[in-house]
Design a protein around this motif. Structure first.
Motif, PDB file in Angstrom:
ATOM      1  N   THR A 144      20.019  17.081   3.382  1.00  0.00           N
ATOM      2  CA  THR A 144      19.714  17.866   4.579  1.00  0.00           C
ATOM      3  C   THR A 144      18.664  18.926   4.276  1.00  0.00           C
ATOM      4  OG1 THR A 144      21.952  17.533   5.456  1.00  0.00           O
ATOM      5  CG2 THR A 144      20.691  19.381   6.349  1.00  0.00           C
ATOM      6  N   ALA A 145      18.829  19.612   3.133  1.00  0.00           N
ATOM      7  CA  ALA A 145      17.859  20.640   2.749  1.00  0.00           C
ATOM      8  C   ALA A 145      16.492  20.023   2.483  1.00  0.00           C
ATOM      9  CB  ALA A 145      18.361  21.384   1.514  1.00  0.00           C
ATOM     10  N   LYS A 147      15.190  17.351   3.848  1.00  0.00           N
ATOM     11  CA  LYS A 147      14.556  17.027   5.131  1.00  0.00           C
ATOM     12  C   LYS A 147      14.018  18.290   5.800  1.00  0.00           C
ATOM     13  CE  LYS A 147      17.288  12.869   6.070  1.00  0.00           C
ATOM     14  NZ  LYS A 147      18.325  12.254   6.941  1.00  0.00           N
ATOM     15  N   TYR A 148      14.748  19.391   5.657  1.00  0.00           N
ATOM     16  CA  TYR A 148      14.295  20.639   6.259  1.00  0.00           C
ATOM     17  C   TYR A 148      13.015  21.141   5.585  1.00  0.00           C
ATOM     18  CZ  TYR A 148      14.110  25.511   7.674  1.00  0.00           C
ATOM     19  OH  TYR A 148      13.681  26.731   8.153  1.00  0.00           O
ATOM     20  N   SER A 151      10.148  19.191   6.719  1.00  0.00           N
ATOM     21  CA  SER A 151       9.798  19.422   8.122  1.00  0.00           C
ATOM     22  C   SER A 151       8.910  20.644   8.317  1.00  0.00           C
ATOM     23  CB  SER A 151      11.071  19.585   8.965  1.00  0.00           C
ATOM     24  OG  SER A 151      11.694  20.849   8.726  1.00  0.00           O
TER      25      SER A 151
END
Length: 381
Positions: A144-145, A147-148, A151
């Motif tokens: 998740t981190a 992907k952040y 982004s």
């Protein structure tokens, strides 16, 4: 001598703790058998093995489907029987291998051994279930981190006679790299790359916090056209004692398209490399990493940018690697390779990634692999 905290596999399927013997089914640690994919697109995936047989193959009708031409439709079966994991080849075309030996019949798969099915390699793990669940949770948080972080990275740019493209490959544990570039005004382009100490979600989130501070120019009383002023203020704001003990390195530059002059300052970061014709120049200044010492001094340097020059800005994960032969690569060797690539017009960041992959034989990184390249064209474009 065995201590009370050590486990020993016994041939009859029991386990010994100190002088006590426990069966596998009565273990207070609830240890469970898993097969872990160690390579390929399934890398990191775990399959729990119990008394329900698991059939692995290429068919969509088996329990575990592998998209692999080297795997038969029904390749092999794995099951737990009498506290032992057993594997049976189901008449596969290319065979099933246990620790590089082809199976002729059903065989026991010991813990820490490797099972080869087509191009896939699976490791037999016998681990505490709670430990595995925690590891899986950490992996999900890292994903998740990751992907952040991706982004918030900028898109490639091609305007005002400047083109920028980049390659970012996060490490398996996610390092603290991030970078950006933005127009401060109509004529001034800021370029920056930072690397936070440590790995994991905390390092990544700290990196993004610093990145956003620079990108949004949210440091009060700071001239973002002046690199040493930016580094000085960042060092005031992000002292490690107030930010979980982490610090970071930073390369920060400002390019003026009117004068074709690049002003830069460096806080403990690897030098950027400026290629002009047949020459390669290191762009570096002396400066401590940000967050280590209050009041640390920083200074500016300048470079004239010729037409068709190329600037490489990167983190240490690009060159602090080990070759297939086991030798440590160096910054100087990277510089030589980049100069060669520049002469062959193959200097894009993706080509640099391929070069290092071929040099090391690796596809997963111990540290983030981050590089962006800036190409300067004509004055009037």
């Amino acid at each position: 001598m065995t201590t009370s905290d050590e486990w020993i596999d016994d041939p009859d399927g029991t386990f010994v703790i100190g002088s006590r013997a426990l069966s596998a089914t009565s273990s207070p640690r609830q240890r469970t058998h898993y097969l872990l994919f160690t390579n390929g697109p399934e890398q990191g995936r775990r399959i729990e093995i119990n008394e329900d047989p698991v059939v692995i193959g290429r068919s969509h009708e088996v329990d575990i489907t592998l998209q692999d031409t080297g795997t038969s439709k029904r390749h092999c079966r794995v099951v737990l029987r009498n506290a032992r994991v057993r594997v049976t080849d189901l008449g596969s075309t290319n065979g099933t291998y246990l620790d590089d030996k082809k199976l002729e019949e059903t065989a026991i798969l010991p813990p820490e051994s490797f099972l080869e099915i087509g191009s896939h390699v699976l490791k037999h793990e016998f681990r505490d279930r709670a430990e595995v669940e925690k590891s899986d949770q950490i992996s999900e948080e890292l994903e998740t981190a990751q992907k952040y972080v991706q982004s918030v990275l900028p898109p490639p740019m091609n305007e005002k006679g400047i083109s920028i493209e980049w390659t970012f490959v996060p490490s398996s544990t996610l390092g603290g790299d991030s970078f950006g570039y933005h127009w401060i005004d109509d004529d001034s382009l800021a370029l920056y790359l930072l690397d936070v100490s440590g790995h994991g979600v905390a390092a990544a989130m700290h990196s993004v916090s610093v990145l956003n501070t620079i990108r949004h120019e949210s440091l009060p009383h700071t001239d973002f056209l002046d690199p040493q002023s930016v580094l000085t203020k960042l060092n005031d704001v992000f002292q490690m004692d107030e930010h979980g003990g982490v610090y970071f390195t930073l390369w920060y530059g400002v390019y003026d398209i009117r004068t074709r002059q690049l002003t830069y300052s460096v806080a403990g970061h690897p030098a950027a490399l400026l290629a002009t014709g047949q020459d390669m120049r290191q762009l570096k200044t002396k400066g401590m990493p940000i967050g280590l010492y209050p009041g640390a001094p920083y200074r500016n340097e300048t470079a004239e940018i010729d037409e068709f020059a190329v600037l490489y800005v990167f983190s240490d994960g690009v060159f602090e690697v080990r070759t297939i032969q086991g030798a440590d690569w160096s910054f100087g060797e990277l510089q030589d390779k980049l100069l060669h690539l520049r002469q062959t017009e193959a200097s894009h960041s993706g080509e640099i990634l391929k070069l290092v992959e071929n040099l090391t034989g690796q596809r997963k990184w111990e540290d983030d692999f981050t590089i962006f390249t800036v190409r300067f064209t004509s004055r009037t474009q």
